[in-house]
Design a protein around this motif. Structure first.
Motif, PDB file in Angstrom:
ATOM      1  N   UNK A  46      34.064 -15.479  12.587  1.00  0.00           N
ATOM      2  CA  UNK A  46      33.337 -14.309  12.095  1.00  0.00           C
ATOM      3  C   UNK A  46      34.138 -13.148  11.586  1.00  0.00           C
ATOM      4  N   UNK A  47      35.022 -12.695  12.638  1.00  0.00           N
ATOM      5  CA  UNK A  47      36.020 -11.835  12.337  1.00  0.00           C
ATOM      6  C   UNK A  47      36.825 -12.027  10.998  1.00  0.00           C
ATOM      7  N   UNK A  48      37.459 -13.334  11.251  1.00  0.00           N
ATOM      8  CA  UNK A  48      38.378 -13.645   9.975  1.00  0.00           C
ATOM      9  C   UNK A  48      37.869 -13.625   8.927  1.00  0.00           C
ATOM     10  N   UNK A  49      36.605 -14.338   8.499  1.00  0.00           N
ATOM     11  CA  UNK A  49      35.946 -14.519   7.235  1.00  0.00           C
ATOM     12  C   UNK A  49      35.225 -13.434   6.955  1.00  0.00           C
ATOM     13  N   UNK A  50      34.738 -12.390   7.777  1.00  0.00           N
ATOM     14  CA  UNK A  50      33.701 -11.285   7.516  1.00  0.00           C
ATOM     15  C   UNK A  50      34.532 -10.308   7.494  1.00  0.00           C
ATOM     16  N   UNK A  51      35.037  -9.695   8.522  1.00  0.00           N
ATOM     17  CA  UNK A  51      35.539  -8.414   8.688  1.00  0.00           C
ATOM     18  C   UNK A  51      37.271  -8.438   8.186  1.00  0.00           C
ATOM     19  N   UNK A  52      37.544  -9.691   8.057  1.00  0.00           N
ATOM     20  CA  UNK A  52      38.915  -9.640   7.760  1.00  0.00           C
ATOM     21  C   UNK A  52      39.320  -9.785   6.442  1.00  0.00           C
ATOM     22  N   UNK A  53      38.088  -9.922   5.527  1.00  0.00           N
ATOM     23  CA  UNK A  53      38.366  -9.660   4.108  1.00  0.00           C
ATOM     24  C   UNK A  53      37.880  -8.195   3.663  1.00  0.00           C
ATOM     25  N   UNK A  54      37.554  -7.172   4.378  1.00  0.00           N
ATOM     26  CA  UNK A  54      36.907  -6.050   4.033  1.00  0.00           C
ATOM     27  C   UNK A  54      37.973  -4.962   4.294  1.00  0.00           C
ATOM     28  N   UNK A  55      38.937  -4.825   5.255  1.00  0.00           N
ATOM     29  CA  UNK A  55      39.431  -3.829   5.384  1.00  0.00           C
ATOM     30  C   UNK A  55      40.942  -3.947   5.088  1.00  0.00           C
ATOM     31  N   UNK A  56      41.419  -2.817   4.623  1.00  0.00           N
ATOM     32  CA  UNK A  56      43.039  -2.968   4.156  1.00  0.00           C
ATOM     33  C   UNK A  56      43.742  -1.969   5.053  1.00  0.00           C
ATOM     34  N   UNK A  57      44.875  -2.270   5.418  1.00  0.00           N
ATOM     35  CA  UNK A  57      45.787  -1.744   6.119  1.00  0.00           C
ATOM     36  C   UNK A  57      46.467  -0.679   5.236  1.00  0.00           C
ATOM     37  N   UNK A  58      46.883   0.510   5.806  1.00  0.00           N
ATOM     38  CA  UNK A  58      47.682   1.586   4.886  1.00  0.00           C
ATOM     39  C   UNK A  58      48.854   0.855   4.418  1.00  0.00           C
ATOM     40  N   UNK A  59      49.602   0.116   5.217  1.00  0.00           N
ATOM     41  CA  UNK A  59      51.169  -0.479   4.888  1.00  0.00           C
ATOM     42  C   UNK A  59      50.909  -1.594   3.961  1.00  0.00           C
TER      43      UNK A  59
END
Length: 273
Positions: A46-59
């Protein structure tokens, strides 16, 4: 001297016997064992395929790599906190009363519970790491780094397990233990670097997150895993983030130093009642 060694050996044997008892209880409940195995797999996916594709890191780093240390820590800490529930259930059912009339070392009752939970949590973490590897997570630090990161998470989870013991001995029933043993984890997890880089938090909240023990555990495990994603965000230069692994170990030792004596006194009072 011989009597002292014999006493320690007796206590260790009692701990091993009770640890085996708790583990066999899990194995003898197929449905509970099934869901215990499914939970960590579901969390990772769930975290990989849902949240993992949403957030972008500053670097611009890989958020999945950044995220996995938080997922590992969350699942194991939640599971360790459930120690309170198991102990409260044993108290309700009179299991602890039966233990007290047996020729067992008094400390073995609590140690057997925490050691069995440590073994169970280690199995959960191994499953999660295997699934994470299958879906693309990597530990650039190699096998040694992966083992060291997992050991840090497990050590902290063991410390949290003693908090669970303290809670389980303090509440009247398992229902109360469920709320008391799990609710406090939510704010700690979300006010940390587990899921989002600290610079994205409001300015007044960042110092709280920086000194949050879960931030130290997650950041320390990332460091040991060799994860570079988001490194600039979680190595902000503050004392706990400049040395996250050491900070996490110190937090775990502090939790154990407080919760073990308190739990011991509460258990002694129960034994006298």
């Amino acid at each position: 001297m011989t009597e002292g060694v014999a006493g320690v050996g007796w206590a260790v044997t009692d701990v091993l016997v009770l640890t085996r008892r708790h583990l066999l209880q899990v194995l003898r409940e197929p449905q509970a064992l099934f869901w215990t195995m499914v939970q960590p797999i579901t969390n990772v996916l769930l975290f990989v395929y849902v949240i993992g594709n949403i957030v972008r890191l500053p670097d611009g780093g890989n958020y999945r790599d950044y995220l996995m240390a938080g997922v590992f820590t969350q699942t194991v800490v939640f599971s360790a906190a459930s120690t309170a529930i198991g102990l409260a259930e044993d108290l309700q059912r009179g299991v602890i009363d039966r233990f007290r009339v047996l020729p067992l070392a008094r400390s073995s009752v609590l140690l057997g519970r925490t050691v069995s939970d440590l073994v169970r949590n280690s199995a959960l973490l191994a499953i999660m790491m295997a699934v994470a590897l299958a879906v693309g997570w990597r530990a650039p630090g190699g096998i040694g780094g992966a083992v060291a990161g997992a050991a840090l998470i497990e050590f902290f989870a063991y410390a949290v397990g003693w908090l669970g013991v303290m809670i389980g001995l303090s509440v009247p029933n398992a229902q109360t233990a469920t709320a008391a043993g799990l609710t406090w984890v939510f704010p700690l997890m979300f006010v940390s670097s587990s899921y989002v880089p600290l610079p994205s938090l409001p300015g007044w909240l960042r110092p709280v997150a920086e000194w949050n023990p879960l931030t130290a555990v997650v950041s320390g495990s990332r460091e040991l895993f060799g994860t570079s994603a988001g490194a600039a965000a979680w190595n902000s230069g503050s004392i706990p983030l400049a040395h996250p692994t050491v900070t996490a170990v110190l937090w775990a030792i502090a939790i154990i130093a407080v919760s073990v004596p308190v739990a011991g006194r509460k258990f002694a009072r129960l034994s006298r009642s």
